[in-house]
Scaffold this motif. Sequence first.
Motif, mmCIF file in Angstrom:
data_model
loop_
_atom_site.group_PDB
_atom_site.id
_atom_site.type_symbol
_atom_site.label_atom_id
_atom_site.label_comp_id
_atom_site.label_asym_id
_atom_site.label_seq_id
_atom_site.Cartn_x
_atom_site.Cartn_y
_atom_site.Cartn_z
ATOM 1 N N ILE A 172 0.850 -1.202 0.000
ATOM 2 C CA ILE A 172 0.000 0.000 0.000
ATOM 3 C C ILE A 172 0.877 1.240 0.000
ATOM 4 O O ILE A 172 0.651 2.210 -0.729
ATOM 5 C CB ILE A 172 -0.936 -0.024 1.224
ATOM 6 C CG1 ILE A 172 -1.906 -1.201 1.096
ATOM 7 C CG2 ILE A 172 -1.679 1.283 1.360
ATOM 8 C CD1 ILE A 172 -2.739 -1.437 2.336
ATOM 9 N N THR A 173 1.949 1.145 0.823
ATOM 10 C CA THR A 173 2.885 2.267 0.859
ATOM 11 C C THR A 173 3.547 2.459 -0.502
ATOM 12 O O THR A 173 3.722 3.579 -0.982
ATOM 13 C CB THR A 173 3.963 2.002 1.928
ATOM 14 O OG1 THR A 173 3.317 1.759 3.171
ATOM 15 C CG2 THR A 173 4.902 3.186 2.057
ATOM 16 N N GLU A 224 3.014 6.872 -7.013
ATOM 17 C CA GLU A 224 2.314 8.102 -7.402
ATOM 18 C C GLU A 224 3.185 9.321 -7.122
ATOM 19 O O GLU A 224 3.239 10.276 -7.909
ATOM 20 C CB GLU A 224 0.989 8.214 -6.636
ATOM 21 C CG GLU A 224 -0.009 7.142 -7.030
ATOM 22 C CD GLU A 224 -1.234 7.145 -6.133
ATOM 23 O OE1 GLU A 224 -1.314 8.045 -5.269
ATOM 24 O OE2 GLU A 224 -2.079 6.256 -6.276
ATOM 25 N N ILE A 225 3.892 9.246 -5.987
ATOM 26 C CA ILE A 225 4.775 10.367 -5.647
ATOM 27 C C ILE A 225 5.903 10.485 -6.678
ATOM 28 O O ILE A 225 6.204 11.566 -7.183
ATOM 29 C CB ILE A 225 5.364 10.160 -4.232
ATOM 30 C CG1 ILE A 225 4.243 10.210 -3.189
ATOM 31 C CG2 ILE A 225 6.442 11.191 -3.936
ATOM 32 C CD1 ILE A 225 4.697 9.830 -1.788
ATOM 33 N N VAL A 234 6.755 13.569 -9.094
ATOM 34 C CA VAL A 234 8.050 14.254 -9.025
ATOM 35 C C VAL A 234 8.716 14.241 -10.387
ATOM 36 O O VAL A 234 9.266 15.240 -10.855
ATOM 37 C CB VAL A 234 8.940 13.592 -7.960
ATOM 38 C CG1 VAL A 234 10.365 14.127 -8.056
ATOM 39 C CG2 VAL A 234 8.384 13.850 -6.572
ATOM 40 N N ASN A 235 8.670 13.062 -11.039
ATOM 41 C CA ASN A 235 9.331 12.923 -12.338
ATOM 42 C C ASN A 235 8.753 13.899 -13.352
ATOM 43 O O ASN A 235 9.471 14.493 -14.152
ATOM 44 C CB ASN A 235 9.184 11.476 -12.822
ATOM 45 C CG ASN A 235 9.955 11.227 -14.102
ATOM 46 O OD1 ASN A 235 9.457 11.520 -15.186
ATOM 47 N ND2 ASN A 235 11.169 10.715 -13.974
ATOM 48 N N ALA A 251 7.293 16.023 -1.831
ATOM 49 C CA ALA A 251 7.321 14.567 -1.988
ATOM 50 C C ALA A 251 8.088 13.911 -0.851
ATOM 51 O O ALA A 251 7.672 12.887 -0.303
ATOM 52 C CB ALA A 251 7.961 14.207 -3.321
ATOM 53 N N LEU A 252 9.220 14.514 -0.472
ATOM 54 C CA LEU A 252 10.037 13.930 0.608
ATOM 55 C C LEU A 252 9.255 13.940 1.923
ATOM 56 O O LEU A 252 9.290 12.963 2.688
ATOM 57 C CB LEU A 252 11.342 14.717 0.754
ATOM 58 C CG LEU A 252 12.300 14.581 -0.449
ATOM 59 C CD1 LEU A 252 13.467 15.557 -0.312
ATOM 60 C CD2 LEU A 252 12.808 13.163 -0.586
ATOM 61 N N ALA A 253 8.529 15.043 2.172
ATOM 62 C CA ALA A 253 7.736 15.108 3.401
ATOM 63 C C ALA A 253 6.604 14.079 3.367
ATOM 64 O O ALA A 253 6.287 13.432 4.377
ATOM 65 C CB ALA A 253 7.164 16.516 3.556
ATOM 66 N N HIS A 254 6.010 13.908 2.201
ATOM 67 C CA HIS A 254 4.940 12.928 2.039
ATOM 68 C C HIS A 254 5.460 11.518 2.309
ATOM 69 O O HIS A 254 4.806 10.695 2.946
ATOM 70 C CB HIS A 254 4.365 13.032 0.626
ATOM 71 C CG HIS A 254 3.030 12.370 0.494
ATOM 72 N ND1 HIS A 254 2.197 12.576 -0.559
ATOM 73 C CD2 HIS A 254 2.387 11.499 1.299
ATOM 74 C CE1 HIS A 254 1.101 11.859 -0.412
ATOM 75 N NE2 HIS A 254 1.193 11.191 0.722
#
Lengths: 165, 839
Positions: B198-199, B205-206, B210-211, B220-223
């Motif tokens: 799930i992670t 998606e992140i 980002v790409n 994204a890093l915080a997510h």
Amino acid sequence: MAGSIGGAIGMFGGAVGDLFTAQADRAIAKGDWDAAQQYNYAGTIAEANKQLTELSTQIQETQLQRKIDKTIGAEQSAVGGANLGPGGTAGDLLRESMQQGSLAKQLVSTQGAINENAFESQAAAYRAMRASSQAASNAADKAAQGAEIGAAFKFGSGIMGLFGI
Amino acid sequence: MARIPQFDAGEGRLQPSEAGSAAFREAGAITQRNAARVGAMIEQTGTSISGGLKAFGGTLSKMEDAAKDHNDAMANIDFENQLTKAEIAAQGGINLAAAPKDSSGKPILENTPARAGVSLPDDATVPTPGQYATTADATLKGHATLLDNMVGNIGGFWGVSQAARDKMALRAAQSNRQLQVHAAAVEAQNQFDHALTITGETEKEIYAGVNRGEIPLDTALAHIDRTYDALSGALSGDFAIKGGPLIEATKRQAHQNAIWQAAAGQVMKGNIDGARAIINDKAYDKYIGGPEREKLLASVNGIQDQWLKDDAARRTAGNQQRSDDQNNLTYQILQNSKLPPDKQDPNLTRANMENLKPFVGDAAGLEKARKIIDSEIEHTADPLLSQQHLAAVMRGITDGSIKTDAQIEQRFRPGQADSMSWGDLTHAKQLLKDANDNPAVKEFNAKVKEWMTNPGNQSQIDRKMIDSTGNISPITKTALGQTMLDRWHAEVQRRADIMRRNGEDPHELLDTNSPKSMVTPKALAPYVVTDQMAQQFQANQKASSADINAQRQQGTMPTGTPEIPSNLKNTKDLGFNEQSQQWYDPATKQTYSVDGRKAPMLGAPPLTPDLNKPVVMPKGTTPDQIKQQLQPGQKFIIEHDDGKKYQGTVPGKRSDAGGQLNFAADAEGLGNSAAQRAISSAIFHDDGAKTEAASAPAGTARAVTDQTQRLENVRGYGQQLTGSIVINGHNYHFINGGGGRGSIPFGSYSVSNFRSAEQRASQGLIHLGDTFDLNDVRDPLAGGTRTALRIHAAHGQGTLGCIGILGGPDKFEQFAKDMKAAGVTKLVLGPQGMQTAAK
């Protein structure tokens, strides 16, 4: 389910041994029983001997009494014939004869009693021996029964062992 | 009065006797003693018998004990064996219950507690904890029942002791307990995998955001932090403790992946410096250590280097393609020139060459091609000298002194009489290619070299090497001797080539006991230097070029090549053996002297291809090699890429004067059966693919399928597809489907995101080697969307929907280079003729 043939044969061996032991015990029991009979016969004879001794003592006492009576009677006749009173020498002789006669009779009676006692003791001993032999016979018989029961158990164990029970 | 007589018993006569009782007492004692003795004897007998029986029973018991121990041991072994199998099956069942599945539903069994560092494919699904619990419970119960039955069955065998049965029962209990422990461990792994999947979906998606630049990297890093913190919180107990470090490591990797995706996004835009700036940003020091940063920078540098290399390769490949195109065009113009004027193609003429695409802008190439045409049309090259060139080149190939085409081309000087002819040049290049590519040819050449360099063998041809005392001296070897040795060698190579086509071993040529030997005195006779031959050779050596030209102008062939005798002029396929100076009629197998008289054959009998003996072409034989070996009427056996062997006969006749088969036309003549289509595909479909490739727009590659339709397989998915992709003139065979949800629909696919095996590994992806990405596609047959489609190397078994390039990693490396060189961004999958297709 596996059984042990070796164990069963060992058990059968034990059973056979017990059967032979039972047979031996029975033989001993029979011997003891027979011996008891012999001792019984011996005891019966000893009993008879005692009665015979009693009868014999009575006969001997009777015979002795008659001798005494005869002897005293003869002395009384002799004293009387000599106009001898009972005192003095003739009386003394008569008195002595009566004492001797009593003593002889007492000896015969005593000896008879002794012989009776001996035969009675002998009879008692034979009875005791008979009882002992009978007891031994009974014991051997019990032992034979026990050995047979033991053999039956061992045989049964061997059969059970054979089937692994 | 009567007196009773007095009777007195004598004294002591009335005493009773003890004799009777004593006798009975004695009898009783004797009876007792005898009974005791009998009893003792009986008991002794019983004791003896009993002792014997007990001893026998004891011995038997020992034997039985040994047998019992053996039975127990065997039963235990049997039990342990079955227990092991049962445990493996049960543990496998437990593992299977928790195993993630790939897109085809196939379990990914690496995903066990023993798995370390292996990431799941993007499209993997992980069983829910509830699903796992249901399956695992059934497996545990099944295992327990099985073990109960095993204890009952094996323990019930005759001779197995109760102790052994008890031991089995104990082991069964232990096994059940161990399996329960295992199930608990796998359950924890399943829970972890489920949470991680799930992670992972969130992660993807992140990354994608980002790409594409849609999600700022810092966001994204915080997510990612929040996602993994949630994952940590979802785990509990001992597994949370043990899984903590793994989650931390995965989170760190996720951070790095996000940074890499941001950098890769810049790379995709061509902004290499931008990519480096992201990786070098000090703000991300807490996510990337020195070595990790160096690795990402190395990847960027590698991409840059690859771009440069690809660019150079593209230029080199372009030049090579241009050269090949010029050669092909030159050949076509030559053939066209031999046709009657009314049948000639006006575009394929010497005059129009400069307007043909391969020559436009290449003056040097145009001049070279025109010289070739002139020399071939006007026969400027002396055939005998050209053959000498060819013989010398063949010797050089055999002894290893000639290794490159450039060395051969030095002998090709168009327009000059002493030049090698263009035909001999082409032949020589092909011989060099065979010698370089074919280990069997290389090995045979070594044997031939060994024979040729032996002075004793040389002296059989050049007698001048033998002095008057019979000694052999290499110093006295003559030029003519070397020439004749070269001719012998050329004939050996020609025959070896024929024997290879016939499936025979050319080593027979060097075997004096073989009827095909070329080393017997009879076979060597035509090459032996004679005085007459030496005189002619010296005369030729003295003749000037002017003399040769004069001979040509007089209508005679130079250097004494004989005219065909009048009685042989109509002989079909008449041959001339220059060594033996004899004509040969293959129909009658009759040899004639140079003036046309019948004569006994000199030298070894002629060797021609046996059309009835099938040419065997193993798997991997290239279409060019196939074409080279086949001629009309030739039987053949070919092993197709599918592993099956097909046999047949090449139909048709040579369709042009150049001796080349028109394969496209002949392919149609093969018929329409499945096997024939396969042969046709193996031999000819590259022509179709080439045609498609040539007409495809720039940046588009054509994956031409052998199948005209995508049918359903037995599972209702798309049947396996095979075919070819031609890029930069190189033909690549591919397979698609065969496993999972089958082949993918015909249509146009975007090609992007080439990743090397190292890059994939650094991104934590499952290892597939190098890959290109294809876009997802809706598949009506599979009833869903096909995702995670790639182009990667394959080995012939099948794929789960990816395009598998056959030939393994080395072949794929070349494929990838060609793809990059051609700038392919689109792949059209479908049968020949389908240039456009709906997605």
